[in-house]
Design a protein around this motif. Structure first.
Motif, mmCIF file in Angstrom:
data_model
loop_
_atom_site.group_PDB
_atom_site.id
_atom_site.type_symbol
_atom_site.label_atom_id
_atom_site.label_comp_id
_atom_site.label_asym_id
_atom_site.label_seq_id
_atom_site.Cartn_x
_atom_site.Cartn_y
_atom_site.Cartn_z
ATOM 1 N N LEU A 291 55.656 37.950 44.823
ATOM 2 C CA LEU A 291 55.220 37.868 45.544
ATOM 3 C C LEU A 291 55.535 36.609 46.804
ATOM 4 O O LEU A 291 55.657 35.626 46.034
ATOM 5 C CB LEU A 291 53.723 38.111 45.887
ATOM 6 N N THR A 292 55.351 36.567 48.163
ATOM 7 C CA THR A 292 54.865 35.574 49.428
ATOM 8 C C THR A 292 54.094 34.952 48.937
ATOM 9 O O THR A 292 53.063 35.185 48.007
ATOM 10 C CB THR A 292 54.855 35.961 50.514
ATOM 11 N N ALA A 293 53.482 34.232 50.031
ATOM 12 C CA ALA A 293 52.822 32.967 49.492
ATOM 13 C C ALA A 293 51.380 33.408 50.177
ATOM 14 O O ALA A 293 50.703 33.190 48.843
ATOM 15 C CB ALA A 293 53.426 31.448 50.627
ATOM 16 N N LEU A 294 51.835 34.062 51.141
ATOM 17 C CA LEU A 294 51.005 34.549 51.196
ATOM 18 C C LEU A 294 49.987 35.917 50.712
ATOM 19 O O LEU A 294 48.813 35.982 50.256
ATOM 20 C CB LEU A 294 51.497 35.215 53.200
ATOM 21 N N VAL B 290 45.359 37.816 46.556
ATOM 22 C CA VAL B 290 45.232 38.383 45.388
ATOM 23 C C VAL B 290 44.383 38.659 45.056
ATOM 24 O O VAL B 290 43.700 39.625 44.687
ATOM 25 C CB VAL B 290 46.358 38.084 44.206
ATOM 26 N N PRO B 291 43.334 37.170 44.979
ATOM 27 C CA PRO B 291 42.089 37.585 44.226
ATOM 28 C C PRO B 291 41.465 38.059 45.569
ATOM 29 O O PRO B 291 39.927 38.931 45.414
ATOM 30 C CB PRO B 291 41.574 36.206 43.711
ATOM 31 N N PHE C 274 41.318 28.415 45.937
ATOM 32 C CA PHE C 274 39.746 28.232 47.272
ATOM 33 C C PHE C 274 39.492 29.440 47.491
ATOM 34 O O PHE C 274 38.249 30.088 48.506
ATOM 35 C CB PHE C 274 39.634 27.410 47.891
ATOM 36 N N ALA C 275 40.303 30.764 47.846
ATOM 37 C CA ALA C 275 39.977 32.080 47.397
ATOM 38 C C ALA C 275 38.946 32.796 47.939
ATOM 39 O O ALA C 275 38.423 32.847 48.895
ATOM 40 C CB ALA C 275 41.465 33.026 47.774
ATOM 41 N N ASN C 276 38.287 32.243 46.597
ATOM 42 C CA ASN C 276 36.892 33.881 46.746
ATOM 43 C C ASN C 276 36.157 32.581 46.939
ATOM 44 O O ASN C 276 34.845 33.013 46.043
ATOM 45 C CB ASN C 276 36.928 34.100 44.926
#
Length: 225
Positions: free
Chosen positions: A100-103, A108-109, A156-158
């Motif tokens: 998967l790319t960085a983005l 994913v989460p 930190f995404a979620n």
């Protein structure tokens, strides 16, 4: 209020006829929004303790409460749910998905939680960690420092309530490591996240509110900085 409570926690493993005690009746609490460092020599039980606190493993004895939930009372699926809702992780070896790319790694989460703004939030976080120009790159096309910045954005995404970091600068040179440290603490302050990190680095440990020293599976001292 404590977001993490560790009460009389022990972890033992059987090795042939011997029982190996990795953690021995460990007690401590972490308040919401606090940052703590767990330090100690190799083999002292730091990473094992972090895994128990995060619900990645179960204690042999004692109780771990994470955001009010006693982890020992939960099934593996229920623990996984707590992790996806409340917890972010940063690992020493980045643990990015190579295909998967960085983005996509940061998305994913968010996609697992079916967030409609997954792409927008992932893009915003990658910009925040200075990877605006690298979003379509795969992990093998990124330096160690860049990979760790992707993993910070993913952690930190979620908007986790608590972030666990295991030697987050262990594989990085000094300058890159300092930049990564600054990023973690900056995002932590912005989002009001609780931070629990394991480190060998005394300078990194000093940046937290409190240092817990562990040796031979026992807490030696807890120091307020």
């Amino acid at each position: 209020m404590s977001i993490l409570s560790v009460d009389q926690v022990s972890k033992t493993y059987k090795s042939g006829n011997r029982v190996l005690t990795v953690l021995d009746e460990v007690n401590f609490q972490v308040k919401q929004g606090e940052s703590i460092a767990i330090v100690g020599p190799s083999g002292s039980g730091k990473t094992t303790l972090l895994g128990l606190c995060a619900g990645l493993d179960s204690a042999s004895k004692g109780s771990v409460k994470l955001n009010g939930k006693a982890l020992e009372d939960l099934s593996e699926d229920e623990r996984a749910m707590v992790r996806s809702q409340d917890v972010g992780f940063i690992f020493q070896n980045f643990q990015l998905l190579p295909t998967l790319t960085a983005l996509e790694n940061v998305m994913v989460p968010l996609e697992l939680k079916k967030r409609k703004d997954a792409k927008e939030r992932a893009t915003s976080l990658l910009k925040k960690v200075g990877l605006e120009e690298r979003m379509s790159h795969y992990p093998t096309q990124l330096s160690g420092g860049e990979q760790q910045r992707v993993s910070i954005a993913r952690a930190f995404a979620n908007e986790p309530k608590i972030l666990f970091a295991d030697e987050p600068t262990g594989n990085l040179d000094t300058d890159t490591g300092e930049m990564i440290e600054d990023l973690i603490f900056e995002l932590n302050r912005e989002q009001g996240t609780t931070l629990v990190l394991v480190t060998h680095d005394p300078e990194l440990a000093k940046k937290t509110n409190r240092i817990i020293r562990i040796k031979g599976g026992k807490i030696q001292e807890a120091i307020d900085e």
